[in-house]
Design a protein around this motif. Sequence first.
Motif, PDB file in Angstrom:
ATOM      1  N   GLY A   9      15.039  30.431 -53.785  1.00 43.52           N
ATOM      2  CA  GLY A   9      15.863  29.229 -53.877  1.00 43.52           C
ATOM      3  C   GLY A   9      16.157  28.641 -52.516  1.00 43.52           C
ATOM      4  N   ARG A  43      16.968  25.641 -50.007  1.00 40.37           N
ATOM      5  CA  ARG A  43      17.566  24.315 -50.016  1.00 40.37           C
ATOM      6  C   ARG A  43      16.808  23.387 -49.064  1.00 40.37           C
ATOM      7  NH1 ARG A  43      21.568  28.126 -50.278  1.00 40.37           N
ATOM      8  NH2 ARG A  43      22.941  28.030 -52.094  1.00 40.37           N
ATOM      9  N   ASP A  52      16.817  23.753 -45.223  1.00 37.34           N
ATOM     10  CA  ASP A  52      16.148  24.919 -44.629  1.00 37.34           C
ATOM     11  C   ASP A  52      14.639  24.909 -44.832  1.00 37.34           C
ATOM     12  OD1 ASP A  52      18.630  26.061 -43.946  1.00 37.34           O
ATOM     13  OD2 ASP A  52      18.876  26.825 -45.983  1.00 37.34           O
ATOM     14  N   PHE A  95      11.751  27.386 -43.250  1.00 41.18           N
ATOM     15  CA  PHE A  95      11.438  28.519 -44.107  1.00 41.18           C
ATOM     16  C   PHE A  95       9.967  28.515 -44.504  1.00 41.18           C
ATOM     17  CE2 PHE A  95      11.398  30.987 -48.087  1.00 41.18           C
ATOM     18  CZ  PHE A  95      11.944  32.162 -47.595  1.00 41.18           C
ATOM     19  N   LEU A 154       7.938  29.987 -41.708  1.00 40.15           N
ATOM     20  CA  LEU A 154       8.117  31.431 -41.501  1.00 40.15           C
ATOM     21  C   LEU A 154       7.580  32.250 -42.661  1.00 40.15           C
ATOM     22  CD1 LEU A 154      11.615  31.460 -39.805  1.00 40.15           C
ATOM     23  CD2 LEU A 154       9.467  32.246 -38.789  1.00 40.15           C
ATOM     24  N   LEU A 206       4.477  35.678 -42.866  1.00 43.07           N
ATOM     25  CA  LEU A 206       4.564  37.047 -43.393  1.00 43.07           C
ATOM     26  C   LEU A 206       3.154  37.617 -43.542  1.00 43.07           C
ATOM     27  CD1 LEU A 206       7.293  36.661 -46.181  1.00 43.07           C
ATOM     28  CD2 LEU A 206       7.581  37.510 -43.843  1.00 43.07           C
ATOM     29  N   ASN A 233       1.989  39.611 -45.718  1.00 45.49           N
ATOM     30  CA  ASN A 233       1.504  39.753 -47.095  1.00 45.49           C
ATOM     31  C   ASN A 233       1.651  38.467 -47.917  1.00 45.49           C
ATOM     32  OD1 ASN A 233       4.321  40.101 -47.016  1.00 45.49           O
ATOM     33  ND2 ASN A 233       4.330  41.255 -48.936  1.00 45.49           N
ATOM     34  N   LEU A 237      17.079  38.440 -55.529  1.00 49.15           N
ATOM     35  CA  LEU A 237      16.022  38.887 -54.633  1.00 49.15           C
ATOM     36  C   LEU A 237      16.561  39.870 -53.599  1.00 49.15           C
ATOM     37  CD1 LEU A 237      13.059  38.150 -54.032  1.00 49.15           C
ATOM     38  CD2 LEU A 237      13.924  36.307 -52.585  1.00 49.15           C
ATOM     39  N   MET A 266       8.227  42.050 -47.708  1.00 49.65           N
ATOM     40  CA  MET A 266       7.919  40.875 -46.884  1.00 49.65           C
ATOM     41  C   MET A 266       7.530  41.372 -45.498  1.00 49.65           C
ATOM     42  SD  MET A 266      10.849  38.160 -48.068  1.00 49.65           S
ATOM     43  CE  MET A 266      11.248  37.987 -49.824  1.00 49.65           C
ATOM     44  N   CYS A 316       7.308  40.940 -42.266  1.00 48.37           N
ATOM     45  CA  CYS A 316       7.807  40.083 -41.184  1.00 48.37           C
ATOM     46  C   CYS A 316       7.569  40.764 -39.835  1.00 48.37           C
ATOM     47  CB  CYS A 316       9.295  39.833 -41.403  1.00 48.37           C
ATOM     48  SG  CYS A 316      10.003  38.683 -40.222  1.00 48.37           S
ATOM     49  N   ASP A 334       9.182  37.028 -35.413  1.00 48.34           N
ATOM     50  CA  ASP A 334       9.742  36.086 -36.389  1.00 48.34           C
ATOM     51  C   ASP A 334      11.038  36.576 -37.005  1.00 48.34           C
ATOM     52  OD1 ASP A 334       7.487  34.406 -36.156  1.00 48.34           O
ATOM     53  OD2 ASP A 334       6.366  35.673 -37.551  1.00 48.34           O
ATOM     54  N   ASP A 350      14.747  34.752 -36.861  1.00 52.79           N
ATOM     55  CA  ASP A 350      14.782  33.493 -37.613  1.00 52.79           C
ATOM     56  C   ASP A 350      14.620  33.733 -39.107  1.00 52.79           C
ATOM     57  OD1 ASP A 350      15.059  32.048 -35.270  1.00 52.79           O
ATOM     58  OD2 ASP A 350      12.909  31.683 -35.054  1.00 52.79           O
ATOM     59  N   PHE A 351      13.708  34.629 -39.448  1.00 49.92           N
ATOM     60  CA  PHE A 351      13.437  34.836 -40.876  1.00 49.92           C
ATOM     61  C   PHE A 351      14.635  35.473 -41.575  1.00 49.92           C
ATOM     62  CE2 PHE A 351      11.524  36.919 -44.605  1.00 49.92           C
ATOM     63  CZ  PHE A 351      10.953  35.794 -45.182  1.00 49.92           C
ATOM     64  N   LEU A 361      17.154  32.832 -42.371  1.00 51.02           N
ATOM     65  CA  LEU A 361      16.764  31.889 -43.426  1.00 51.02           C
ATOM     66  C   LEU A 361      16.659  32.563 -44.789  1.00 51.02           C
ATOM     67  CD1 LEU A 361      14.188  29.701 -41.502  1.00 51.02           C
ATOM     68  CD2 LEU A 361      16.340  28.929 -42.502  1.00 51.02           C
ATOM     69  N   VAL A 362      16.211  33.804 -44.819  1.00 49.76           N
ATOM     70  CA  VAL A 362      16.056  34.469 -46.110  1.00 49.76           C
ATOM     71  C   VAL A 362      17.437  34.667 -46.740  1.00 49.76           C
ATOM     72  CG1 VAL A 362      16.096  36.959 -45.577  1.00 49.76           C
ATOM     73  CG2 VAL A 362      14.463  36.077 -47.251  1.00 49.76           C
ATOM     74  N   ARG A 421      19.767  32.535 -46.539  1.00 50.36           N
ATOM     75  CA  ARG A 421      20.238  31.226 -47.014  1.00 50.36           C
ATOM     76  C   ARG A 421      19.608  30.862 -48.362  1.00 50.36           C
ATOM     77  NH1 ARG A 421      22.963  27.870 -43.918  1.00 50.36           N
ATOM     78  NH2 ARG A 421      21.825  26.025 -44.591  1.00 50.36           N
ATOM     79  N   LEU A 422      18.675  31.654 -48.858  1.00 48.18           N
ATOM     80  CA  LEU A 422      18.118  31.392 -50.193  1.00 48.18           C
ATOM     81  C   LEU A 422      19.227  31.533 -51.240  1.00 48.18           C
ATOM     82  CD1 LEU A 422      14.708  33.332 -50.034  1.00 48.18           C
ATOM     83  CD2 LEU A 422      15.115  30.882 -49.671  1.00 48.18           C
ATOM     84  N   SER A 423      19.182  30.680 -52.252  1.00 47.91           N
ATOM     85  CA  SER A 423      20.262  30.687 -53.248  1.00 47.91           C
ATOM     86  C   SER A 423      20.224  31.931 -54.133  1.00 47.91           C
ATOM     87  CB  SER A 423      20.173  29.429 -54.120  1.00 47.91           C
ATOM     88  OG  SER A 423      18.918  29.372 -54.776  1.00 47.91           O
ATOM     89  N   ASN A 424      19.084  32.594 -54.224  1.00 52.15           N
ATOM     90  CA  ASN A 424      18.986  33.783 -55.087  1.00 52.15           C
ATOM     91  C   ASN A 424      18.838  35.087 -54.296  1.00 52.15           C
ATOM     92  OD1 ASN A 424      16.384  32.917 -54.341  1.00 52.15           O
ATOM     93  ND2 ASN A 424      15.436  33.936 -56.084  1.00 52.15           N
TER      94      ASN A 424
END
Lengths: 275, 275
Positions: free
Chosen positions: A42, A44, A47, A51, A54, A58, A60, B8, B41, B43, B47, B50-51, B54-55, B57-60
Amino acid sequence: MIRGTTRLIAHLGYPTAAFRSPMIYNPYFAARGIDAVVVPMGCRADDYADFLKLVFRLSNIHGALVTMPHKVATVALLDEVRPTARVAGACNAVRLGPGGTLVGDMFDGEGFVRGVLRKGRVLAGARALVVGAGGVGSAIAASLAQAGVAALALFDAEVPAMMGLAGRLRRHHPGLAVTVGSADPAGFDLVVNATPLGMQAGDPLPMDVERIAPSTFVGEVVMAAEITPFLEAVRRRGCAFQVGSDMLFEQIPAYLEFFGFPPATPDELRCLAAS
Amino acid sequence: MIRGTTRLIAHLGYPTAAFRSPMIYNPYFAARGIDAVVVPMGCRADDYADFLKLVFRLSNIHGALVTMPHKVATVALLDEVRPTARVAGACNAVRLGPGGTLVGDMFDGEGFVRGVLRKGRVLAGARALVVGAGGVGSAIAASLAQAGVAALALFDAEVPAMMGLAGRLRRHHPGLAVTVGSADPAGFDLVVNATPLGMQAGDPLPMDVERIAPSTFVGEVVMAAEITPFLEAVRRRGCAFQVGSDMLFEQIPAYLEFFGFPPATPDELRCLAAS
């Protein structure tokens, strides 16, 4: 079974609750023994640019399925945009290209058109109205143009989006009669709701259903219900129609090819998703 | 079944191929009907800062499991670091706190200690050697100190990491005898390999096995094989030992509590993972 070797397909959009693709792709991966998974993320709008960059770094990552509200924004963030996505001005699929570049394409319109043709409708020479010029509406308009419709009417309250799409269509399809600015559905062979209206209870209908002729074929993109209030209304008028999930399942074979996975038919995918 | 509502848990590390946690957590989530998934993931270190931001900030997003090479780097990226993680100087679990803040803790050492105690060993007053002062070694040292060992010897070729850990231990545990600079395992009740040696075929052993007394209890963190070459060598000397995956399964109940999931025992988790 997700493990350390599993390839990741990021399903990027916001909000995520109504996402359907994980329940389609993941059973297909399981059935074919493919070590990959579609994961809703999810993200937004604020971002998204960072995102997207980045997530594709990854180790994978395999690709991304892009949905609202990011389809239009994606185009400017890629290294290579395939022709259909360029006309649409929107992308719903991204994968890595040579040297870590990002390659995008758009399959919503292709799925919509495949579904209409599979129902025996003729698009060559037809007159079509697309209400909604966001990512999915633009994709449908681009694919209808490619399928040979003679006249295409566009409506969106967001005038710049509507005018931008009209301009790209006129440039790439000089023989097509493009008109803009009216959502009146009278006199068309095909009318399409490509707005989000119908996702929320109490949304107004996207166009004046009383002005749709019973002979008009109606397309819907909203998948909140199989039969949305809009489809319920056009069914009462006697119109034939295509539900939102037809567009979804019809486009997945094209997606699978784009991502380098073995082919599957829409019927097979529906069957796996339902089991 | 992953769907749009699925929470997640990002499993962050690089490389990902040897990750075990998805095969432990995901069967537990399925068995309990919890709509969450652990997703590897890959990573890279460049990175990661930053990652991570941002990860979350995901809504889920629900949380992150952090593994090599990011456990030490994580500490500086959080808003709140729990005491064990502060002494360890490393984190392997992150979740959202109030107002979108990031809260981290470290459970490797807790899992290691729980496993040793479950095998009937006494840690209070013991003399221990920890070889490797990266994220996992630091966590084990911190938890051994908390469990009441009397003397703790540390060794790492990375001198700043070793000295930093020694300093934090001395500050938080003034009664503990901390020594540094030798990997000689003679004269200890407990010796631990907390280096990555044993992950790759042909790696040298992490210490001189001939100098380990048969009465010494041996701990291993590497999970590339249940019985690593190091454990095989100490078994030939007659030592009792703990395998790497014991630390992993023993720490998961603490993780589950941290992430707000219902409890499970290590045995139950092993059983679900194997089925």
